[in-house]
Scaffold this motif. Structure first.
Motif, PDB file in Angstrom:
ATOM      1  N   LYS A   1     -17.063  61.279  80.030  1.00  0.00           N
ATOM      2  CA  LYS A   1     -17.390  60.058  80.780  1.00  0.00           C
ATOM      3  C   LYS A   1     -16.172  59.443  81.446  1.00  0.00           C
ATOM      4  O   LYS A   1     -15.141  59.308  80.823  1.00  0.00           O
TER       5      LYS A   1
ATOM      6  N   LEU B   1     -26.099  71.798  56.081  1.00  0.00           N
ATOM      7  CA  LEU B   1     -26.306  70.525  56.766  1.00  0.00           C
ATOM      8  C   LEU B   1     -24.969  69.933  57.225  1.00  0.00           C
ATOM      9  O   LEU B   1     -24.857  69.390  58.317  1.00  0.00           O
TER      10      LEU B   1
ATOM     11  N   LYS C   1     -19.702  68.085  69.333  1.00  0.00           N
ATOM     12  CA  LYS C   1     -20.415  68.036  70.619  1.00  0.00           C
ATOM     13  C   LYS C   1     -20.381  66.627  71.196  1.00  0.00           C
ATOM     14  O   LYS C   1     -20.166  66.441  72.386  1.00  0.00           O
ATOM     15  N   GLU C   2     -20.607  65.647  70.328  1.00  0.00           N
ATOM     16  CA  GLU C   2     -20.656  64.263  70.805  1.00  0.00           C
ATOM     17  C   GLU C   2     -19.290  63.802  71.293  1.00  0.00           C
ATOM     18  O   GLU C   2     -19.204  63.068  72.271  1.00  0.00           O
TER      19      GLU C   2
ATOM     20  N   GLU D   1     -20.736  70.168  63.660  1.00  0.00           N
ATOM     21  CA  GLU D   1     -20.983  70.719  64.998  1.00  0.00           C
ATOM     22  C   GLU D   1     -21.474  69.611  65.927  1.00  0.00           C
ATOM     23  O   GLU D   1     -21.039  69.489  67.076  1.00  0.00           O
ATOM     24  N   LEU D   2     -22.368  68.790  65.386  1.00  0.00           N
ATOM     25  CA  LEU D   2     -22.961  67.677  66.120  1.00  0.00           C
ATOM     26  C   LEU D   2     -21.888  66.687  66.567  1.00  0.00           C
ATOM     27  O   LEU D   2     -21.838  66.269  67.729  1.00  0.00           O
TER      28      LEU D   2
ATOM     29  N   TYR E   1     -23.728  71.610  60.259  1.00  0.00           N
ATOM     30  CA  TYR E   1     -24.469  71.097  61.405  1.00  0.00           C
ATOM     31  C   TYR E   1     -23.912  69.759  61.862  1.00  0.00           C
ATOM     32  O   TYR E   1     -23.704  69.519  63.038  1.00  0.00           O
ATOM     33  N   LEU E   2     -23.694  68.889  60.895  1.00  0.00           N
ATOM     34  CA  LEU E   2     -23.219  67.549  61.182  1.00  0.00           C
ATOM     35  C   LEU E   2     -21.869  67.619  61.903  1.00  0.00           C
ATOM     36  O   LEU E   2     -21.633  66.888  62.865  1.00  0.00           O
TER      37      LEU E   2
ATOM     38  N   ASN F   1     -18.813  65.260  74.721  1.00  0.00           N
ATOM     39  CA  ASN F   1     -19.595  64.507  75.699  1.00  0.00           C
ATOM     40  C   ASN F   1     -18.977  63.151  75.980  1.00  0.00           C
ATOM     41  O   ASN F   1     -18.991  62.671  77.101  1.00  0.00           O
ATOM     42  N   GLY F   2     -18.423  62.551  74.936  1.00  0.00           N
ATOM     43  CA  GLY F   2     -17.794  61.250  75.067  1.00  0.00           C
ATOM     44  C   GLY F   2     -16.581  61.315  76.010  1.00  0.00           C
ATOM     45  O   GLY F   2     -16.408  60.426  76.846  1.00  0.00           O
TER      46      GLY F   2
ATOM     47  N   TYR G   1     -37.521  79.343  57.088  1.00  0.00           N
ATOM     48  CA  TYR G   1     -36.676  78.143  57.006  1.00  0.00           C
ATOM     49  C   TYR G   1     -36.110  77.930  55.606  1.00  0.00           C
ATOM     50  O   TYR G   1     -35.319  77.014  55.401  1.00  0.00           O
ATOM     51  N   ARG G   2     -36.531  78.788  54.662  1.00  0.00           N
ATOM     52  CA  ARG G   2     -36.170  78.608  53.261  1.00  0.00           C
ATOM     53  C   ARG G   2     -34.655  78.491  53.059  1.00  0.00           C
ATOM     54  O   ARG G   2     -34.188  77.658  52.275  1.00  0.00           O
ATOM     55  N   ARG G   3     -33.887  79.316  53.823  1.00  0.00           N
ATOM     56  CA  ARG G   3     -32.428  79.293  53.663  1.00  0.00           C
ATOM     57  C   ARG G   3     -31.850  77.886  53.888  1.00  0.00           C
ATOM     58  O   ARG G   3     -30.815  77.544  53.334  1.00  0.00           O
ATOM     59  N   PHE G   4     -32.542  77.069  54.700  1.00  0.00           N
ATOM     60  CA  PHE G   4     -31.986  75.752  55.021  1.00  0.00           C
ATOM     61  C   PHE G   4     -31.969  74.818  53.819  1.00  0.00           C
ATOM     62  O   PHE G   4     -31.064  74.033  53.662  1.00  0.00           O
ATOM     63  N   TRP G   5     -33.043  74.892  52.985  1.00  0.00           N
ATOM     64  CA  TRP G   5     -32.997  74.010  51.825  1.00  0.00           C
ATOM     65  C   TRP G   5     -32.387  74.702  50.623  1.00  0.00           C
ATOM     66  O   TRP G   5     -31.907  74.046  49.718  1.00  0.00           O
TER      67      TRP G   5
END
Lengths: 116, 116
Positions: free
Chosen positions: B116, B98, B108-109, B104-105, B101-102, B112-113, B87-91
């Motif tokens: 509906k 990060l 995705k949201e 990508e997140l 990731y945010l 999904n939104g 996991y070292r690469r992550f920090w």
């Protein structure tokens, strides 16, 4: 408290399923459904594990109620790595150090033996 | 099983007193009495913590019944360090990763939104 944070992180990592979830998240964000599939677990069981990981700050989750995708948060792992660094010399110096210890131990035991 | 060994180690480390005992042992072997003193704990309380550490392989103890000096065993800590390395690469990559990731997140949201 920093010490309590470490305890919470260690406790969260003391479960093979939670570590497997982190390993899965290391390759990207995932929804509860996506996480449940490979583990053949129920959604509530996965949700329970995610709550522990989230409380420990090891993951963060999106806000949308249905999917709530999880992503890895490396901060607590970095803290553990920092804590471990204080002990690194013990395994890097390897058996020399261990043998010193063993000798010290045996000397102490002999001394205690003589006292009786 | 290797996975269970990791769980046992993490569980043993999820306590500030047990980590303080390891820190003390990092500067040399110590008897139960020597360990109890700085922590202002009863001998049975310290013995209980030592049993958990011993079962996890984090310490080894001498055989003499009265003193049973404890010494640090670095093997399980080395195993944790190995696990963390994944996991070292992550920090080390820090916030760039990060932020990816945010993003990508959020994508995705949004998807999904729209559903509906």
């Amino acid at each position: 408290m920093s010490s309590d944070r470490l305890s919470t992180t260690f406790a969260a990592l003391a479960d093979p399923t939670r570590r497997a979830i982190l390993a899965r998240l290391a390759s990207g964000v995932a929804s509860v459904t996506e996480l449940a599939e490979p583990f053949e677990m129920s959604l509530p069981a996965v949700s329970k594990h995610l709550k522990v990981l989230e409380r420990a700050g090891l993951i963060a989750r999106g806000r949308k109620a249905q999917s709530r995708p999880s992503r890895l948060q490396p901060g607590p792992l970095k803290n553990i790595a920092g804590w471990l660094d204080g002990y690194r010399r013990f395994w890097e110096e390897g058996f020399d150090r261990l043998n010193d210890y063993l000798r010290e131990l045996q000397t102490k035991e002999k001394k205690n033996g003589r006292k009786k």
